[in-house]
Write an enzyme that holds these catalytic residues in place. Structure first.
Site, PDB file in Angstrom:
ATOM      1  CD  GLU A  66     -25.939  37.083 -34.575  1.00 36.34           C
ATOM      2  OE1 GLU A  66     -25.051  36.609 -35.316  1.00 36.34           O
ATOM      3  OE2 GLU A  66     -25.796  38.169 -33.980  1.00 36.34           O
ATOM      4  CB  CYS A 117     -27.237  38.977 -37.435  1.00 28.86           C
ATOM      5  SG  CYS A 117     -25.779  38.356 -38.229  1.00 28.86           S
ATOM      6  CB  ALA A 194      16.367  34.805 -17.741  1.00 24.19           C
ATOM      7  CD1 TRP A 202      13.937  23.907 -23.459  1.00 19.09           C
ATOM      8  CD2 TRP A 202      12.990  25.867 -23.879  1.00 19.09           C
ATOM      9  NE1 TRP A 202      14.132  24.182 -24.795  1.00 19.09           N
ATOM     10  CE2 TRP A 202      13.555  25.387 -25.061  1.00 19.09           C
ATOM     11  CE3 TRP A 202      12.326  27.087 -23.898  1.00 19.09           C
ATOM     12  CZ2 TRP A 202      13.487  26.102 -26.257  1.00 19.09           C
ATOM     13  CZ3 TRP A 202      12.269  27.783 -25.080  1.00 19.09           C
ATOM     14  CH2 TRP A 202      12.842  27.283 -26.248  1.00 19.09           C
ATOM     15  CB  THR A 228      14.369  37.818 -26.649  1.00 20.24           C
ATOM     16  OG1 THR A 228      13.897  38.337 -25.410  1.00 20.24           O
ATOM     17  CG2 THR A 228      13.987  36.363 -26.774  1.00 20.24           C
ATOM     18  NE  ARG A 239      10.137  25.103 -34.065  1.00 22.67           N
ATOM     19  CZ  ARG A 239      10.287  26.290 -33.462  1.00 22.67           C
ATOM     20  NH1 ARG A 239       9.973  27.393 -34.106  1.00 22.67           N
ATOM     21  NH2 ARG A 239      10.738  26.368 -32.237  1.00 22.67           N
TER      22      ARG A 239
HETATM   23  N1  LIG Z   1      11.165  33.196 -19.598  1.00 19.37           N
HETATM   24  C1  LIG Z   1      10.661  33.764 -20.659  1.00 19.37           C
HETATM   25  O1  LIG Z   1       9.478  33.595 -20.962  1.00 19.37           O
HETATM   26  C2  LIG Z   1      11.527  34.624 -21.542  1.00 19.37           C
HETATM   27  C3  LIG Z   1      11.029  35.058 -22.774  1.00 19.37           C
HETATM   28  C4  LIG Z   1      11.828  35.854 -23.575  1.00 19.37           C
HETATM   29  C5  LIG Z   1      13.092  36.205 -23.127  1.00 19.37           C
HETATM   30  N2  LIG Z   1      13.535  35.757 -21.929  1.00 19.37           N
HETATM   31  C6  LIG Z   1      14.869  36.131 -21.467  1.00 19.37           C
HETATM   32  O2  LIG Z   1      14.942  37.520 -21.383  1.00 19.37           O
HETATM   33  C7  LIG Z   1      16.311  37.890 -21.517  1.00 19.37           C
HETATM   34  C8  LIG Z   1      16.405  39.067 -22.457  1.00 19.37           C
HETATM   35  O3  LIG Z   1      15.840  40.171 -21.817  1.00 19.37           O
HETATM   36  P1  LIG Z   1      15.806  41.585 -22.534  1.00 19.37           P
HETATM   37  O4  LIG Z   1      15.038  42.517 -21.695  1.00 19.37           O
HETATM   38  O5  LIG Z   1      17.179  41.955 -22.962  1.00 19.37           O
HETATM   39  O6  LIG Z   1      15.013  41.182 -23.847  1.00 19.37           O
HETATM   40  P2  LIG Z   1      13.919  41.893 -24.745  1.00 19.37           P
HETATM   41  O7  LIG Z   1      12.840  42.476 -23.925  1.00 19.37           O
HETATM   42  O8  LIG Z   1      13.557  40.883 -25.748  1.00 19.37           O
HETATM   43  O9  LIG Z   1      14.720  43.010 -25.446  1.00 19.37           O
HETATM   44  C9  LIG Z   1      15.042  44.166 -24.755  1.00 19.37           C
HETATM   45  C10 LIG Z   1      15.588  45.131 -25.740  1.00 19.37           C
HETATM   46  O10 LIG Z   1      14.560  45.467 -26.641  1.00 19.37           O
HETATM   47  C11 LIG Z   1      14.753  46.779 -27.029  1.00 19.37           C
HETATM   48  N3  LIG Z   1      13.559  47.546 -26.679  1.00 19.37           N
HETATM   49  C12 LIG Z   1      12.619  47.305 -25.784  1.00 19.37           C
HETATM   50  N4  LIG Z   1      11.722  48.300 -25.750  1.00 19.37           N
HETATM   51  C13 LIG Z   1      12.136  49.186 -26.658  1.00 19.37           C
HETATM   52  C14 LIG Z   1      11.646  50.436 -27.116  1.00 19.37           C
HETATM   53  N5  LIG Z   1      10.540  50.993 -26.623  1.00 19.37           N
HETATM   54  N6  LIG Z   1      12.328  51.066 -28.080  1.00 19.37           N
HETATM   55  C15 LIG Z   1      13.441  50.538 -28.583  1.00 19.37           C
HETATM   56  N7  LIG Z   1      13.968  49.379 -28.191  1.00 19.37           N
HETATM   57  C16 LIG Z   1      13.311  48.722 -27.246  1.00 19.37           C
HETATM   58  C17 LIG Z   1      15.910  47.355 -26.241  1.00 19.37           C
HETATM   59  O11 LIG Z   1      17.005  47.266 -27.099  1.00 19.37           O
HETATM   60  P3  LIG Z   1      18.255  48.288 -27.088  1.00 19.37           P
HETATM   61  O12 LIG Z   1      19.275  47.550 -26.315  1.00 19.37           O
HETATM   62  O13 LIG Z   1      18.554  48.490 -28.519  1.00 19.37           O
HETATM   63  O14 LIG Z   1      17.793  49.525 -26.389  1.00 19.37           O
HETATM   64  C18 LIG Z   1      16.036  46.415 -25.092  1.00 19.37           C
HETATM   65  O15 LIG Z   1      17.336  46.273 -24.619  1.00 19.37           O
HETATM   66  C19 LIG Z   1      17.044  36.674 -22.030  1.00 19.37           C
HETATM   67  O16 LIG Z   1      17.796  36.135 -20.993  1.00 19.37           O
HETATM   68  C20 LIG Z   1      15.942  35.738 -22.431  1.00 19.37           C
HETATM   69  O17 LIG Z   1      16.342  34.398 -22.278  1.00 19.37           O
HETATM   70  C21 LIG Z   1      12.784  34.984 -21.132  1.00 19.37           C
END
Ligand SMILES: NC(=O)c1ccc[n+]([C@@H]2O[C@H](COP(=O)([O-])OP(=O)(O)OC[C@H]3O[C@@H](n4cnc5c(N)ncnc54)[C@H](OP(=O)(O)O)[C@@H]3O)[C@@H](O)[C@H]2O)c1
Length: 421
Positions: A66, A117, A194, A202, A228, A239
């Site tokens: 404002e 304001c 994925a 990508w 991840t 970046r």
């Molecule tokens: N296309 C996209 O935009 C994109 C983006 C990012 C990743 N990705 C893909 O996603 C895949 C990975 O998937 P993801 O599910 O394994 O990855 P994530 O979601 O990054 O990590 C999952 C892990 O995070 C931990 N986690 C999640 N919630 C939790 C909670 N409440 N408390 C404690 N730990 C927790 C767990 O670990 P613990 O095992 O210790 O329980 C779980 O296994 C990869 O292939 C990657 O390339 C794709």
């Protein structure tokens, strides 16, 4: 308050309200990444259909929208501004010209970093204030009452939902004590993030990835899960070369946050290595690891190693066990701590289905940004964006509201907001 107008006059008033508030919304958006934890606010001053002043809240601690609009008005129309203010100082409102202020959020009534304001609008001799959203913040609210008691006409209007939505992140921070959470992912047309082997780099095009770098430069934290980190070894910094190839300076430096209950983050991953590097890029950008209380000496040793590598450890309470028997952290507590202890206003999650599913189940995701690439996986075992929920009935699916749909290079960017707040 009604104008006592005819139907067509009323339509005209609503159309003008919407036009002016949309203009104020566009102005307000210029403050993204600069004003938080304050709200984004825009203000347009108009004489009928003519805009006579424009302003927005530019930077945290700076003048509110404002005051910026009033300063613009005085610069552009000094004689008119003097007449309006002179009439008000003499105890009346100017009779021959009528100025309306259109604001996206109720003007504040309190002395914060700047004076109220509402007072500035009163002293300037503004006749009417049209407001898109009432301020429910206990400290700042009450501006409408102040204006009305000074004889300024006040109208609240719902003609511009875009203007109303602007303040959602602010009210989440104020009322829920946590940051605004944007979950972003890139997917194929058939909703896969994925391949079945975990390959995702990508899916989205270069222009979408640049857009994400710009976004990282406007939030306070970029959050991912240990899955991840292990699969992609991301750096998670901004970046930035902007969307059209222009260099865009990050507006703030986002901390990098990993949800990793068992502290499995490798000390030689890019996130950790980059903390200790010198020079530009990711050097020195904080990495916060949310983890469960260390249950044994091995966990305590991993914690010590990560700490000595520069990571900030955030011990978080456990709320249950995953299907694999791993501790599940209280994600709401992680977010509250980021807000309270680390000054985080906005979080961008760039995670896989594990963490995204957990955040959705905890009902702490406010906004979705989904980049849809023209790819088709046609593989039932490829990964979807969110895991861990069970949905038997379509009627139980959460409904979201579309906020924006646009091209992003060859991808489509879909933005949705949580409804029912
Ligand atoms: N296309 C996209 O935009 C994109 C983006 C990012 C990743 N990705 C893909 O996603 C895949 C990975 O998937 P993801 O599910 O394994 O990855 P994530 O979601 O990054 O990590 C999952 C892990 O995070 C931990 N986690 C999640 N919630 C939790 C909670 N409440 N408390 C404690 N730990 C927790 C767990 O670990 P613990 O095992 O210790 O329980 C779980 O296994 C990869 O292939 C990657 O390339 C794709």
């Amino acid at each position: 308050m009604s104008f006592g107008t005819t139907g067509s006059e009323d339509r005209e008033v609503r159309a003008r309200d919407r036009r002016m508030l949309l203009a104020a919304t566009r102005l307000a958006l210029r403050g993204r990444g600069r004003v938080e934890p304050n709200p984004l606010v825009g203000c347009v001053l108009a004489c009928g259909d003519e805009v006579v002043g424009c302003g927005h809240h530019r930077v945290f601690g700076g003048p509110h929208a404002e005051r910026e609009a009033l300063a613009d008005f005085r610069r552009r129309f000094p004689d008119l501004a003097t007449r309006l203010a002179g009439a008000r100082a003499a105890g009346a409102l100017c009779r021959d010209v009528c100025v309306t202020a259109y604001v996206t959020l109720e003007p504040c009534a309190h002395h914060g970093k700047t004076p109220p304001c509402a007072d500035a609008l009163i002293e300037a001799g503004v006749h009417e204030v049209v407001i898109a959203r009432r301020d429910s913040h206990a400290v700042a609210s009450g501006g409408a009452g102040l204006l009305e008691s000074a004889g300024v006409r006040v109208r609240f209007t719902d003609v511009c939902p875009e203007a109303q939505r602007l303040s959602d992140p602010f009210f989440v921070r104020v009322h829920e004590g946590r940051p605004w959470v944007i979950a972003k992912w890139a997917q194929s047309i058939d909703g896969k993030i994925a391949t079945r082997t975990g390959e995702s780099q990508w899916i989205s095009c270069e222009s979408s990835r640049r857009r994400v770098h710009v976004l990282r430069g406007r939030v306070d934290a970029v959050m991912t899960g240990i899955g991840t980190v292990l699969a992609d070894d991301p750096l998670l910094t901004s970046r930035v070369v902007g969307v059209d190839g222009l260099f865009v300076r990050p507006r703030r430096v986002a901390k990098r946050v990993v949800v990793d209950a068992l502290l499995r983050t490798p000390v030689d991953c890019k996130l950790i290595r980059s903390i200790g590097e010198t020079g530009g890029g990711a050097a020195g950008v904080a990495v916060i690891i949310a983890h469960a209380p260390c249950g044994d000496d091995a966990a305590r040793a991993r914690a010590a190693l990560l700490r000595s590598s520069g990571a900030v450890l955030m011990e978080t309470s456990v709320v249950g066990k995953s299907v694999a028997g791993e501790p599940m952290l209280d994600l709401s507590a992680v977010l509250r701590s980021l807000h309270t202890d680390h000054g985080v206003s906005t979080v961008l999650t760039e995670a896989g289905p594990g963490l995204v599913g957990g955040l959705l189940r905890a009902d702490v995701v406010d906004e979705l940004m989904v980049f849809v690439a023209p790819l088709l996986f046609a593989d039932g075992k490829a990964m979807g964006p969110a895991d861990g929920g069970e949905l038997a009935r379509l009627a139980d699916a959460k409904r979201w509201a579309w906020a924006d749909v646009r091209w992003s290079g060859v991808d489509t960017l879909l933005c949705a907001r949580r409804v029912g707040r």
